[in-house]
Motif scaffolding. Sequence first.
Motif, PDB file in Angstrom:
ATOM      1  N   GLY A  80       1.867  -0.810 -13.908  1.00  0.00           N
ATOM      2  CA  GLY A  80       3.156  -0.348 -13.430  1.00  0.00           C
ATOM      3  C   GLY A  80       3.997  -1.467 -12.873  1.00  0.00           C
ATOM      4  N   ASP A  81       5.055  -1.080 -12.155  1.00  0.00           N
ATOM      5  CA  ASP A  81       5.991  -2.066 -11.608  1.00  0.00           C
ATOM      6  C   ASP A  81       5.975  -2.092 -10.079  1.00  0.00           C
ATOM      7  OD1 ASP A  81       7.114   0.362 -11.115  1.00  0.00           O
ATOM      8  OD2 ASP A  81       9.098  -0.140 -11.890  1.00  0.00           O
ATOM      9  N   HIS A  82       4.870  -1.689  -9.491  1.00  0.00           N
ATOM     10  CA  HIS A  82       4.739  -1.674  -8.031  1.00  0.00           C
ATOM     11  C   HIS A  82       3.283  -1.942  -7.644  1.00  0.00           C
ATOM     12  CE1 HIS A  82       3.554   2.335  -9.282  1.00  0.00           C
ATOM     13  NE2 HIS A  82       2.800   2.348  -8.191  1.00  0.00           N
ATOM     14  N   VAL A  83       3.071  -2.209  -6.359  1.00  0.00           N
ATOM     15  CA  VAL A  83       1.729  -2.416  -5.824  1.00  0.00           C
ATOM     16  C   VAL A  83       1.483  -1.334  -4.778  1.00  0.00           C
ATOM     17  CG1 VAL A  83       0.224  -3.990  -4.552  1.00  0.00           C
ATOM     18  CG2 VAL A  83       1.855  -4.900  -6.207  1.00  0.00           C
ATOM     19  N   SER A  84       0.415  -0.573  -4.968  1.00  0.00           N
ATOM     20  CA  SER A  84       0.054   0.500  -4.050  1.00  0.00           C
ATOM     21  C   SER A  84      -1.053   0.008  -3.111  1.00  0.00           C
ATOM     22  CB  SER A  84      -0.432   1.710  -4.854  1.00  0.00           C
ATOM     23  OG  SER A  84      -0.954   2.683  -3.993  1.00  0.00           O
ATOM     24  N   LEU A  85      -0.791   0.020  -1.805  1.00  0.00           N
ATOM     25  CA  LEU A  85      -1.747  -0.514  -0.842  1.00  0.00           C
ATOM     26  C   LEU A  85      -2.992   0.359  -0.725  1.00  0.00           C
ATOM     27  CD1 LEU A  85      -2.460  -2.718   1.130  1.00  0.00           C
ATOM     28  CD2 LEU A  85      -1.226  -1.461   2.901  1.00  0.00           C
TER      29      LEU A  85
END
Length: 188
Positions: free
Chosen positions: A92-97
Amino acid sequence: RVLKPQIEELNKKYPKGKEAEKQKATMSLYKRAGVNPMGGCLPMLLQMPILIALFRFFPSSIELRQQSFLWAEDLSSYDSIINLPFDIPMYGDHVSLFTLLMAVSMIFSTKLSNSNQAAGANQATMKMMTWFMPIMLLLIFNSYSSGLSYYYFLANLITIAQTWIIRKYIVHEEAVLHKLEANKKKEP
């Protein structure tokens, strides 16, 4: 972990090409010691129905929509801490903590549970799985609900604590070795 020296002796005794005899001797050792090699699968077997139910519950739960927790603004959606200017395939285009924390805790949990495995032919496979499963789940869970990643993260932390408590306070290696020696004397 207690049987590791005996299993290593069996690995030395039976070279490559005699895997069937080595497996038979290993199973005999497990039987004499009263160890079930599938015993480690029971916690995962109990967790799977819960995980599958939560996998379906979190994204579709109306109660969790727009409910924030820590840094996650919506527990029914992913928790983006960094938005990337590009799209990574399968990620995807984000980082999930929460997903990153889940993957790190899974690596630590797997290393902890594999630390008591004897060296053998499948050791390389187990080492690869230590990294493969968390990375695969990191790719899959990054765009899923943060509530699911948070649940999996907490489940990993509980598993780590459970393993540590069992090793520290419940399993007494001397008693297991004593039982093994007593069972060896009973053999005809």
